[in-house]
Motif scaffolding. Structure first.
Motif, mmCIF file in Angstrom:
data_model
loop_
_atom_site.group_PDB
_atom_site.id
_atom_site.type_symbol
_atom_site.label_atom_id
_atom_site.label_comp_id
_atom_site.label_asym_id
_atom_site.label_seq_id
_atom_site.Cartn_x
_atom_site.Cartn_y
_atom_site.Cartn_z
ATOM 1 N N ASN A 105 8.976 7.124 5.854
ATOM 2 C CA ASN A 105 8.723 8.518 5.505
ATOM 3 C C ASN A 105 9.059 9.351 6.732
ATOM 4 N N SER A 107 8.291 12.151 7.886
ATOM 5 C CA SER A 107 7.202 12.829 8.586
ATOM 6 C C SER A 107 6.429 11.889 9.497
ATOM 7 N N LEU A 133 11.779 11.266 -4.851
ATOM 8 C CA LEU A 133 11.242 10.807 -3.581
ATOM 9 C C LEU A 133 12.360 10.266 -2.703
ATOM 10 N N ASN A 135 13.505 8.988 1.401
ATOM 11 C CA ASN A 135 13.010 8.491 2.674
ATOM 12 C C ASN A 135 14.160 8.280 3.637
ATOM 13 N N ASP A 165 0.321 4.370 -2.934
ATOM 14 C CA ASP A 165 0.485 5.786 -3.235
ATOM 15 C C ASP A 165 1.716 6.304 -2.508
ATOM 16 N N GLN A 167 2.403 9.065 -1.171
ATOM 17 C CA GLN A 167 2.129 9.853 0.026
ATOM 18 C C GLN A 167 1.482 9.034 1.134
ATOM 19 N N SER A 168 0.987 7.849 0.790
ATOM 20 C CA SER A 168 0.315 7.007 1.779
ATOM 21 C C SER A 168 1.244 5.967 2.394
ATOM 22 N N GLY A 193 -2.419 14.701 -4.689
ATOM 23 C CA GLY A 193 -1.505 15.830 -4.731
ATOM 24 C C GLY A 193 -1.395 16.620 -6.002
ATOM 25 N N GLU A 214 -3.469 10.404 2.451
ATOM 26 C CA GLU A 214 -2.366 10.831 1.591
ATOM 27 C C GLU A 214 -1.693 12.063 2.172
ATOM 28 N N GLY A 215 -1.877 12.262 3.476
ATOM 29 C CA GLY A 215 -1.288 13.419 4.131
ATOM 30 C C GLY A 215 -2.317 14.508 4.322
#
Length: 223
Positions: A105, A107, A133, A135, A165, A167-168, A193, A214-215
């Motif tokens: 990810n 980020s 999604l 990456n 997940d 986001q995880s 989310g 999850e952010g």
């Protein structure tokens, strides 16, 4: 081959001592040439260094970043000395790739060797209907430093069917087959989310790194 402290195969002397954890929240890079790091992540340095904005690496990558929102703003650091980088006091984890690949990810990328090749790729099965999604994939030989919000868990996808997940999930082996499970029924129970649950499903031999979050939570407006 991929080495990491998670696998207990990164003993001193096995890999070049280029990236070192100063502590769990700060990375120390022994710079003698170049390194790529997240813009704004420098907290200190000793020696002679120059910091430059790192472009997208061509029109193709620029368009991918613009269209997908994936990727990380990077700076290229040149020089000699000790460079210290961190990001919001997140936990930092080191990986050393030897002719291997890792999907990350964007980020969660803190720094990596410029010898590694980077690209933005769509997660298999995650088309427009699944949220599109994307990456970042890093391949080759060199160091990668990733951040996580809280202490993560490393899952061996070869041991059992593995789900995370969207986001995880911080990173996973490029050797894994990845699909998307999406359900509206579990939306109130799983994930945070958008009110619906999207889980990434992993199959094959490899690992999945999952953070304890999850952010960041977006605060509610008071006006």
């Amino acid at each position: 081959m991929l080495r990491s402290s998670f696998f207990n195969n990164m003993e001193q002397g096995q890999t070049p001592g280029h990236f070192v954890l100063q502590n769990s929240k700060m990375l120390r890079i022994h710079l003698n040439g170049e390194a790529l790091a997240r813009q704004g992540s420098m907290v200190a340095f000793q020696g002679q260094m120059e910091f430059d904005y790192e472009g997208s690496g061509g029109m193709g990558k620029f368009l991918k970043k613009a269209l997908t929102g994936e990727g990380v703003p990077l700076m290229r650091v040149r020089g000699q000395g000790l460079l210290f980088v961190a990001n919001d006091a997140d936990d930092i984890h080191l990986f050393y790739l030897e002719n291997d690949g890792i999907t990350v990810n964007g980020s969660n990328i803190l720094a990596f060797d410029p010898t590694l090749q980077s690209d933005i790729q769509r997660v298999q099965g995650a088309g427009i209907a699944a949220g599109g999604l994307f990456n970042t994939t890093l391949t080759g030989t060199g160091w990668v430093a990733l951040t996580s919000h809280g202490t993560p868990v490393m899952l061996d996808a070869g041991r059992a069917p593995t789900f995370a997940d969207g986001q995880s999930a911080v990173a996973w082996s490029t050797s894994l087959q990845v699909g998307v499970n999406k359900t509206f029924k579990a939306g109130a129970l799983i994930g945070r989310g958008s009110g619906e649950a999207m889980q990434l499903a992993y199959q094959g031999q490899g690992f999945v790194l999952v953070q304890a979050s999850e952010g960041p939570t977006v605060p509610h407006h008071t006006h």
